[in-house]
Design a protein around this motif. Sequence first.
Motif, short mmCIF file in Angstrom:
data_model
loop_
_atom_site.label_atom_id
_atom_site.label_comp_id
_atom_site.label_asym_id
_atom_site.label_seq_id
_atom_site.Cartn_x
_atom_site.Cartn_y
_atom_site.Cartn_z
N VAL A 1 0.85 -1.57 -0.17
CA VAL A 1 0.25 -0.07 0.06
C VAL A 1 1.15 1.36 -0.09
N ALA A 2 0.79 2.25 -1.31
CA ALA A 2 2.43 2.94 -1.17
C ALA A 2 1.30 4.54 -0.23
N SER A 3 0.17 4.33 0.08
CA SER A 3 -0.32 5.68 0.89
C SER A 3 0.04 5.20 2.88
N ALA A 4 0.49 4.21 2.93
CA ALA A 4 0.03 3.60 4.23
C ALA A 4 2.70 3.68 4.55
N SER A 5 2.61 4.30 6.39
CA SER A 5 3.74 4.41 6.15
C SER A 5 4.96 2.74 6.03
N GLY A 6 3.36 1.53 6.22
CA GLY A 6 4.00 0.49 6.50
C GLY A 6 3.08 -0.35 5.90
N SER A 7 3.81 -1.46 4.85
CA SER A 7 2.62 -2.74 4.71
C SER A 7 2.84 -3.93 4.50
N ALA A 8 2.40 -4.75 3.45
CA ALA A 8 2.72 -5.69 3.74
C ALA A 8 1.69 -7.20 3.26
N LEU A 9 1.33 -7.26 2.22
CA LEU A 9 0.51 -8.78 1.35
C LEU A 9 0.90 -10.14 2.12
N ALA A 10 0.04 -10.62 3.05
CA ALA A 10 0.80 -12.05 3.35
C ALA A 10 -0.24 -13.15 2.60
N LYS A 11 -0.15 -14.13 2.19
CA LYS A 11 -0.06 -15.48 1.84
C LYS A 11 0.07 -16.77 1.82
N ILE A 12 -1.14 -17.58 2.46
CA ILE A 12 -0.44 -18.95 3.18
C ILE A 12 -1.44 -19.72 2.56
N GLY A 13 -1.01 -20.19 1.64
CA GLY A 13 -2.25 -21.01 0.42
C GLY A 13 -2.79 -20.17 -0.15
N CYS A 14 -4.13 -20.36 0.53
CA CYS A 14 -5.32 -18.92 -0.83
C CYS A 14 -5.48 -17.66 0.05
N THR A 15 -5.19 -18.52 1.93
CA THR A 15 -5.27 -17.40 3.34
C THR A 15 -3.99 -15.95 2.74
N MET B 1 -4.15 -11.71 3.50
CA MET B 1 -4.35 -11.13 3.95
C MET B 1 -3.01 -9.59 3.91
N LEU B 2 -3.92 -8.21 3.92
CA LEU B 2 -3.22 -7.47 3.59
C LEU B 2 -3.71 -6.64 4.93
N ALA B 3 -1.93 -6.26 5.32
CA ALA B 3 -1.62 -4.73 6.66
C ALA B 3 -0.97 -3.77 6.16
N ALA B 4 -1.59 -2.89 6.47
CA ALA B 4 -1.71 -1.37 6.44
C ALA B 4 -1.51 -0.23 7.84
N ILE B 5 -0.43 0.31 7.68
CA ILE B 5 -0.21 0.87 8.93
C ILE B 5 0.02 2.42 9.01
N LYS B 6 -1.00 3.33 9.52
CA LYS B 6 -1.22 4.70 9.58
C LYS B 6 -0.74 5.91 11.33
N MET B 7 0.37 6.42 10.38
CA MET B 7 1.60 7.25 11.82
C MET B 7 0.63 8.39 12.12
N GLU B 8 0.09 8.39 13.44
CA GLU B 8 -0.86 9.28 13.80
C GLU B 8 0.36 10.37 15.14
N VAL B 9 0.05 11.83 15.51
CA VAL B 9 0.86 12.06 16.55
C VAL B 9 -0.22 12.15 17.81
#
Length: 302
Positions: A56-70, A72-80
């Motif tokens: 996810v280009a707009s996130a401070s940190g992100s990843a796409l994980a696949k185990i078999g067909c399962t 998950m997309l994870a994205a982190i947004k940082m706020e003060v």
Amino acid sequence: MAPENASSDLSSEMELDAFRRLFPLRFHERHLIESIRPDGRPLGNARDTTLALGAVASASGSALAKIGCTTMLAAIKMEVMTPTPESPDEGCIAIDFHMPPICSPIVRPGRPAEVAPVIGKQLSDTILSSGMINLKELSLVGGKAAWMAYLDIYCLDADGALFDTALLSAVAAFSHLQIPAVSLNDDGRVVVVSDENGGKLKEEPVNKEKRKLKLSRIPFSLTCILHKNYILADPTAEEESIMETLVTVVLDSSYQLVSLNKPGGPALAYMPAVQGCIALTRQRVKELQKILDESISDREVD
């Protein structure tokens, strides 16, 4: 002869599929006798696993994980934020786990999946109790400003072992995270440094450039099914639906036990099998650590 053989093969395939639908437990138990799964895996093997950092280009940190067909997309947004009086020199992490209707036929529009909040709490407990993140690293100005990391995980395809895949995506997203540079503006308030305001700030930046978050004791997990005398690692959704005794083991990167979760049922009766699950998890940690390290290296090269 060829058409007759083709017709015979098709008929056998239809009969096998009908047997699987009508008697799913018997179908799977026939495979267990041969120490193999319907998808061809040995009982103790996990499915193919992949990671993609920076999904996810707009996130401070992100990843796409696949185990078999399962998936998950994870994205982190940082706020003060303003830290709490109880922890004036610490930041916070908030985790939300989402299961939209697209991820599974059992999730219906307008009716949140019952398992979603359970997995969300399990993720929060695991990440915070593992010691992976030192919350003091998220502090900016003691008692005045700290980072709040909002981690959102979206299940795109739910085909078993949801927690394992969600945890992997979360760990990968934090590994990819770059904490923004911040400084104090003319009013003494913390602001994120950008190209526009970088030369107009009254004070030196609190951190002059984006920085990575230091991670330690990274947690990885493996969910297993216990059925009779068998242990099935990394179950599919079909396997979970017909063999209900699940054990999820979480170990950190030093193979120390973080948590062990077995919903319901007598604990002592399964202790030998639980030891087997822990042994399989140790092997799985090695695999996942290697996958994570390779993904980080590939990202740095890019």
